[in-house]
Design an enzyme around this catalytic site. Sequence first.
Site, PDB file in Angstrom:
ATOM      1  N   CYS A   1      -3.995   3.224   8.982  1.00  0.00           N
ATOM      2  CA  CYS A   1      -4.385   3.679   7.644  1.00  0.00           C
ATOM      3  C   CYS A   1      -5.885   3.858   7.514  1.00  0.00           C
ATOM      4  O   CYS A   1      -6.335   4.568   6.619  1.00  0.00           O
ATOM      5  CB  CYS A   1      -3.840   2.732   6.574  1.00  0.00           C
ATOM      6  SG  CYS A   1      -4.606   1.095   6.591  1.00  0.00           S
TER       7      CYS A   1
ATOM      8  N   ARG B   1      -3.163  11.757   2.590  1.00  0.00           N
ATOM      9  CA  ARG B   1      -3.304  10.967   1.364  1.00  0.00           C
ATOM     10  C   ARG B   1      -3.473  11.912   0.169  1.00  0.00           C
ATOM     11  O   ARG B   1      -2.892  11.701  -0.893  1.00  0.00           O
ATOM     12  CB  ARG B   1      -4.518  10.024   1.465  1.00  0.00           C
ATOM     13  CG  ARG B   1      -4.360   8.884   2.457  1.00  0.00           C
ATOM     14  CD  ARG B   1      -3.329   7.864   2.004  1.00  0.00           C
ATOM     15  NE  ARG B   1      -3.654   7.309   0.711  1.00  0.00           N
ATOM     16  CZ  ARG B   1      -4.507   6.288   0.502  1.00  0.00           C
ATOM     17  NH1 ARG B   1      -5.107   5.712   1.524  1.00  0.00           N
ATOM     18  NH2 ARG B   1      -4.734   5.817  -0.711  1.00  0.00           N
TER      19      ARG B   1
ATOM     20  N   GLN C   1      -0.278   4.924   0.873  1.00  0.00           N
ATOM     21  CA  GLN C   1      -0.510   5.164   2.299  1.00  0.00           C
ATOM     22  C   GLN C   1       0.799   5.490   3.007  1.00  0.00           C
ATOM     23  O   GLN C   1       0.835   6.343   3.907  1.00  0.00           O
ATOM     24  CB  GLN C   1      -1.156   3.927   2.932  1.00  0.00           C
ATOM     25  CG  GLN C   1      -1.504   4.104   4.393  1.00  0.00           C
ATOM     26  CD  GLN C   1      -2.638   5.081   4.612  1.00  0.00           C
ATOM     27  OE1 GLN C   1      -3.665   4.983   3.957  1.00  0.00           O
ATOM     28  NE2 GLN C   1      -2.478   6.026   5.533  1.00  0.00           N
TER      29      GLN C   1
ATOM     30  N   HIS D   1       0.876  -1.191   0.000  1.00  0.00           N
ATOM     31  CA  HIS D   1       0.000   0.000   0.000  1.00  0.00           C
ATOM     32  C   HIS D   1       0.907   1.234   0.000  1.00  0.00           C
ATOM     33  O   HIS D   1       0.952   1.998   0.965  1.00  0.00           O
ATOM     34  CB  HIS D   1      -0.915  -0.029   1.221  1.00  0.00           C
ATOM     35  CG  HIS D   1      -2.102   0.885   1.136  1.00  0.00           C
ATOM     36  ND1 HIS D   1      -2.359   1.697   0.039  1.00  0.00           N
ATOM     37  CD2 HIS D   1      -3.119   1.133   2.013  1.00  0.00           C
ATOM     38  CE1 HIS D   1      -3.468   2.388   0.253  1.00  0.00           C
ATOM     39  NE2 HIS D   1      -3.947   2.060   1.442  1.00  0.00           N
TER      40      HIS D   1
HETATM   41  N1  NVA Z   1      -4.685  -3.989   5.026  1.00  0.00           N
HETATM   42  C1  NVA Z   1      -5.926  -3.332   4.693  1.00  0.00           C
HETATM   43  C2  NVA Z   1      -5.722  -1.895   4.354  1.00  0.00           C
HETATM   44  C3  NVA Z   1      -6.980  -1.117   4.093  1.00  0.00           C
HETATM   45  C4  NVA Z   1      -6.741   0.270   3.615  1.00  0.00           C
HETATM   46  C5  NVA Z   1      -6.609  -4.064   3.555  1.00  0.00           C
HETATM   47  O1  NVA Z   1      -5.915  -4.460   2.618  1.00  0.00           O
HETATM   48  O2  NVA Z   1      -7.838  -4.230   3.600  1.00  0.00           O
HETATM   49  N1   CP Z   2      -6.477   3.747   3.985  1.00  0.00           N
HETATM   50  C1   CP Z   2      -7.175   3.488   2.865  1.00  0.00           C
HETATM   51  O1   CP Z   2      -6.606   3.125   1.817  1.00  0.00           O
HETATM   52  O2   CP Z   2      -8.508   3.715   2.978  1.00  0.00           O
HETATM   53  P1   CP Z   2      -9.640   3.345   1.917  1.00  0.00           P
HETATM   54  O3   CP Z   2      -9.757   1.835   1.883  1.00  0.00           O
HETATM   55  O4   CP Z   2     -10.893   3.995   2.430  1.00  0.00           O
HETATM   56  O5   CP Z   2      -9.252   3.873   0.565  1.00  0.00           O
END
Ligand code: NVA
Ligand code: CP
Length: 307
Positions: free
Chosen positions: A264, A292, A131, A128
Amino acid sequence: MVRHFRRDDDISPAEQQQIIDRAIAMKADPYGLTPLAGPKSVALLFDKPSTRTRVSFSVGVAALGGNPLVIQSSESQLGAKESIADTARVLDRMVAAIVWRTFAQSNIDEMAEYSTVPVINSLSDDFHPCQLLADLQTIQEHKGKTAGLTVAFIGDGSSNMANSYLVAGVMAGMHVRVATPTAYPPLAEAHSTAIRISAETGGSVRVTADVAEAAQGADVVVTDTWISMGQEAEKARRTADFAGYAVTADLMSLASPGAIFLHCLPAFRGYEVDADVIDGPQSAVWDAAENRLHAQKALLHFLLTTP
Ligand code: NVA
Ligand code: CP
């Protein structure tokens, strides 16, 4: 040569710092740079749900003078009906960049292989990186620097967030500790990459099953959901496996007195974090959510203007 942001280390440590510094400058002057004037369009593809990513990229693209196109993959031909390669070949004729939230990291890599415009990973199962730019910006704003600080990631060490913290954290010169049950280790390749990069930046990496060892004296304490998108069927097992890996006020008391807490989001109070931590004075989660927007604008500017 087109630059992509498939994962945290698609940019150099110096470029990462340049993007964070520009994000802070763009936060103060939101409409001063318009690399998407035209307006040029940016495709925002989603295979998974999103609040922050969708809103921050939509608002950010518009603020850069461009036109955001939000495309739910389920309502497009991408996937079972049309290949990633053919989608890339069509989109890059019409848009200035492709931002994709998807499952397999290989999807992002394939889109980047065929696209002549920048491809940005806005979350995959493995990383990610957007983030992390926002989190590093937030750490720099709160602590004045990133290099030399210690960050403790508590929870699911096998998650996209843990992998990105390892790689992006050491790129920023941080000492990255990950506390996770031994059955949930970080991606081996991300772990070894982080060790390699840390030798160049002065950061370090430690993966442990001991939450107290990770949190002790940390400047930043981070967690994420125990059940990432796509893992909903594993909820009962994961909730049991991660018991003891919650960020509580007691755990925060082991960290440095001025430590900040990051997540996040979305957050599940009473599971990976207690309400008195995320809603308490050490929490910087809302700053990180706002960042973000600024970090991704700076990233888009970098990818669109770097030769
Ligand atoms: N680890 C989480 C992050 C969400 C922004 C997911 O992948 O669902
Ligand atoms: N932290 C993040 O990526 O949030 P969303 O899933 O809401 O985009």
